[in-house]
Design a protein around this motif. Structure first.
Motif, PDB file in Angstrom:
ATOM      1  N   UNK A  54       0.817  -1.215   0.000  1.00 28.88           N
ATOM      2  CA  UNK A  54       0.000   0.000   0.000  1.00 28.88           C
ATOM      3  C   UNK A  54       0.844   1.256   0.000  1.00 28.88           C
ATOM      4  N   UNK A  55       1.910   1.261   0.786  1.00 26.61           N
ATOM      5  CA  UNK A  55       2.778   2.438   0.840  1.00 26.61           C
ATOM      6  C   UNK A  55       3.499   2.648  -0.477  1.00 26.61           C
ATOM      7  N   UNK A  60       5.698   5.478  -5.104  1.00 26.08           N
ATOM      8  CA  UNK A  60       6.610   4.438  -5.572  1.00 26.08           C
ATOM      9  C   UNK A  60       8.061   4.893  -5.650  1.00 26.08           C
ATOM     10  N   UNK A  61       8.317   6.187  -5.683  1.00 30.61           N
ATOM     11  CA  UNK A  61       9.689   6.668  -5.799  1.00 30.61           C
ATOM     12  C   UNK A  61      10.337   7.010  -4.462  1.00 30.61           C
ATOM     13  N   UNK A  62       9.571   6.977  -3.393  1.00 31.44           N
ATOM     14  CA  UNK A  62      10.101   7.403  -2.094  1.00 31.44           C
ATOM     15  C   UNK A  62      10.772   6.246  -1.369  1.00 31.44           C
ATOM     16  N   UNK A  63      11.818   6.591  -0.663  1.00 30.93           N
ATOM     17  CA  UNK A  63      12.404   5.647   0.282  1.00 30.93           C
ATOM     18  C   UNK A  63      11.747   5.957   1.609  1.00 30.93           C
ATOM     19  N   UNK A  64      11.054   5.002   2.178  1.00 28.41           N
ATOM     20  CA  UNK A  64      10.267   5.232   3.388  1.00 28.41           C
ATOM     21  C   UNK A  64      11.138   5.081   4.627  1.00 28.41           C
ATOM     22  N   UNK A  65      11.788   6.156   4.999  1.00 26.88           N
ATOM     23  CA  UNK A  65      12.583   6.118   6.219  1.00 26.88           C
ATOM     24  C   UNK A  65      12.175   7.288   7.099  1.00 26.88           C
ATOM     25  N   UNK A  70       6.597   4.811   8.204  1.00 23.12           N
ATOM     26  CA  UNK A  70       7.362   3.853   8.991  1.00 23.12           C
ATOM     27  C   UNK A  70       6.643   3.539  10.292  1.00 23.12           C
ATOM     28  N   UNK A  71       6.099   4.568  10.900  1.00 29.63           N
ATOM     29  CA  UNK A  71       5.366   4.391  12.152  1.00 29.63           C
ATOM     30  C   UNK A  71       4.197   3.428  11.943  1.00 29.63           C
ATOM     31  N   UNK A  72       3.475   3.608  10.856  1.00 33.22           N
ATOM     32  CA  UNK A  72       2.355   2.729  10.555  1.00 33.22           C
ATOM     33  C   UNK A  72       2.835   1.299  10.354  1.00 33.22           C
ATOM     34  N   UNK A  73       3.879   1.120   9.580  1.00 33.57           N
ATOM     35  CA  UNK A  73       4.396  -0.213   9.296  1.00 33.57           C
ATOM     36  C   UNK A  73       4.863  -0.896  10.580  1.00 33.57           C
ATOM     37  N   UNK A  74       5.603  -0.178  11.417  1.00 35.49           N
ATOM     38  CA  UNK A  74       6.107  -0.769  12.660  1.00 35.49           C
ATOM     39  C   UNK A  74       4.971  -1.095  13.636  1.00 35.49           C
TER      40      UNK A  74
END
Length: 189
Positions: A54-55, A60-65, A70-74
């Protein structure tokens, strides 16, 4: 009339690591380890894969850091297997909110945060959360949204302490957290 949130905000501002009993610090350390372990296991699961998909479709071009993503994923990874710490008295899961928001914030702000500062903030966030929970009749299994409702308070306190906010700013952060609770009209007053 005394303002309970004002008094608690002052308590949060003034409390330091040395004020917290050793047994409570030990419990907070255990909860941090539990959450980190749950996140590590959850990151390999189906739910985390769906969040990643989903993220990446959002950007699609962003590095999710170091982002809200990230908070949602964790948070999803930490709760995926439902092994995260639960408070026996309330049935709440305050550690996901405090540990993950504390670690994410510590990684993005331009300020060194010591282990003692992180432990203090996490402990105070969980304490605030559980004080509210113990003041309600809601317990594990009563409603599926209860832990999420109170988690915003735990996050607000944890982050406020890490940012070094004063009592008035902490009170405002708690007020903002309150606006995320379902069916409140307090924000209109």
């Amino acid at each position: 009339m005394m303002d309970l949130v004002k008094n608690l905000s002052k308590y949060i501002e003034e409390t330091s690591f040395s004020d917290i009993p050793e047994a409570v610090i030990l419990q907070s350390k255990k909860e941090i380890l539990d959450v980190v372990g749950c996140v590590a296991a959850g990151l390999r699961g189906y739910e985390a894969d769906r969040i990643r998909e989903g993220l990446s479709s959002l950007n699609s071009n962003a590095i999710h850091t170091n982002t809200a993503q990230d908070l949602m994923l964790l948070a999803v990874a930490g709760r995926a297997n439902d092994f995260d710490p639960v408070n026996d008295d309330t049935g709440d899961h305050p550690s996901i909110a405090t540990v993950i928001s504390g670690i994410i914030l510590a990684s993005i702000i331009n300020k060194k945060i010591s282990g003692k500062e992180l432990l203090t903030a996490i402990t105070l966030g969980e304490d605030f959360n559980l004080r509210i929970r113990k003041g309600t009749s809601q317990r594990l299994g009563d409603h599926p949204w209860v832990a999420g409702t109170f988690g915003s308070f735990a996050t607000a306190v944890t982050v406020s302490k890490l940012l070094g906010l004063n009592a008035e700013q902490i009170r405002n952060a708690i007020g903002l957290a309150y606006t995320t609770c379902s069916n409140t009209v307090q924000g209109l007053r």
